[in-house]
Design an enzyme around this catalytic site. Structure first.
Site, PDB file in Angstrom:
ATOM      1  N   ASP A  61       0.698  -1.212   0.068  1.00  0.00           N
ATOM      2  CA  ASP A  61       0.114   0.032  -0.058  1.00  0.00           C
ATOM      3  C   ASP A  61       0.672   1.171  -0.003  1.00  0.00           C
ATOM      4  OD1 ASP A  61      -2.250  -1.931   0.366  1.00  0.00           O
ATOM      5  OD2 ASP A  61      -1.908  -1.493   2.796  1.00  0.00           O
ATOM      6  N   GLU A 271     -11.623   0.200  -3.193  1.00  0.00           N
ATOM      7  CA  GLU A 271     -10.808   0.638  -2.066  1.00  0.00           C
ATOM      8  C   GLU A 271      -9.407   1.564  -2.783  1.00  0.00           C
ATOM      9  OE1 GLU A 271      -9.532  -2.564   0.491  1.00  0.00           O
ATOM     10  OE2 GLU A 271      -8.082  -3.267  -1.409  1.00  0.00           O
TER      11      GLU A 271
END
Length: 371
Positions: A61, A271
């Protein structure tokens, strides 16, 4: 008398055999050369593919920023906590952040160690997921999602005078915050905006009524023919510690202006929001989650609406995909992750590759393994 005709026939036969043998050998040599060249090309192609930035810890991420002339990367820090895998992401049981830095793309990567630990966040319960960072007012801000002690994801913020930390968390979550994956974008006029949200384990579907439904769906709203759940956007306060307005929906529409539907899993938001600006246009990019694409949509305002354009990156190895996009020395790069090092979906590694555009500003789709 010597029979010359027989001699000539024998010599002719030998010549023909020699020619045939030479042709066979030449054909074999050509095949071997072709195979060797192909192997060399394959080997070179593999060698040229992006490699993990660090291999002594697992990272994912990545939120990348250019601060004070240096590249700083704010990733999740994956660990193997021995938690059983499920649709709500319980196996992503991270508990601290490490910050990475590089002087240049392909340069040496420095791991600055633990910048913030879950034990130093007074209100935190578990699962310290994907963060982002921002700089304003002479201060660096680290934004993070973590479940509170009631197991509800909230957004927190921590501050430091150094981009590498350590960071000190505020004593409480940002008022009115919820869900996951904060991405903070500062526009050219100085206003900063947070984009956030995620369905399934990110709990966004449980906020559909405006309040948290603890027994709500574990995935989405299961309304395939209605507009999909939206990411969220909100302008930040001047001190960057709170929201300065009510949270708004990030509306993603098709080229006919119609909202993407819940059943459109190849295009709808899941997301991993990110925002960047290019030639006066706002590029909202995100993960489609269970279909594993990085997609993007373009608008004329930081609030949108954003018109879907296409895929930035095709699926990587591993279930999740999450990215950031940043301009460095006149070129654009995408930071992302896959599972090359571990082969396990919850133990990922951060990578970077160049992002290229067409003349009309559209983004060229990246094949992460050079297909």
């Amino acid at each position: 008398m010597v029979n010359h005709s027989k001699t000539y026939l024998s010599l002719f036969a030998l010549a023909i055999c020699g020619l045939l043998l030479g042709a066979c050998q030449n054909k074999k040599t050509t095949q071997e050369t072709t195979e060797t060249t192909a192997a060399t090309t394959d080997s070179a192609g593999t060698k040229d593919l992006p490699k993990p930035l660090v291999s002594d810890i697992y990272t994912a991420d990545p939120s990348a920023h250019l601060f004070a002339g240096k590249i700083y990367i704010y990733p999740s820090h994956d660990i193997d906590a021995g938690v059983k895998e499920d649709d709500e992401g319980a196996h992503f049981a991270m508990n601290d952040y490490h910050i990475l830095s590089m002087d240049s793309i392909n340069g040496k990567v420095t791991d600055h160690g633990v910048a913030l630990s879950i034990k130093d966040i007074p209100w935190a319960g578990r699962q310290l997921w994907a963060p982002d960072a921002a700089f304003k007012n002479g201060t660096y801000y680290l934004y993070f999602p973590v479940k509170d002690k009631q197991d509800v994801f909230r957004m927190g913020v921590a501050t430091s005078k150094s981009p590498s930390g350590p960071f000190k968390a505020e004593p409480n979550p940002i008022p009115g915050s919820f869900s996951i994956d904060p991405a903070v974008f500062t526009d050219t006029d100085g206003n900063s905006y947070m984009y956030f949200g995620g369905i399934w384990g990110g709990q966004l579907q449980r906020w559909a009524t405006g309040k948290y439904e603890a027994n709500g769906s574990k995935t989405d709203l299961k309304k395939d023919n209605e507009p999909a759940i939206s990411a969220k956007v909100v302008r930040m306060s001047k001190d960057m510690l709170r929201f300065d307005e009510p949270v708004k929906d990030v509306k993603i529409v098709d080229k006919d202006g119609k909202p993407l539907l819940g059943g459109d899993h190849d295009r709808r938001f899941f997301e991993g929001s990110w925002m960047h600006k290019y030639n006066g246009k706002y590029y909202f990019s995100y993960s489609t989650g269970d279909t594993h694409y990085l997609a993007y949509a373009v608008g004329d305002s930081p609030y949108g609406p954003f018109t879907y354009q296409g895929v930035i990156m095709n699926p990587v190895k591993g279930w999740t995909t999450h990215h950031s996009i940043v301009e460095i020395n006149g070129k654009w790069y995408i930071f992302y992750h896959d599972t090359e090092l571990s082969g396990k979906t919850h133990l990922r590694n951060v990578k970077v590759t160049e992002l290229k555009r067409n003349s009309d500003g559209t983004i060229q789709t990246i094949e992460p393994y050079g297909k």
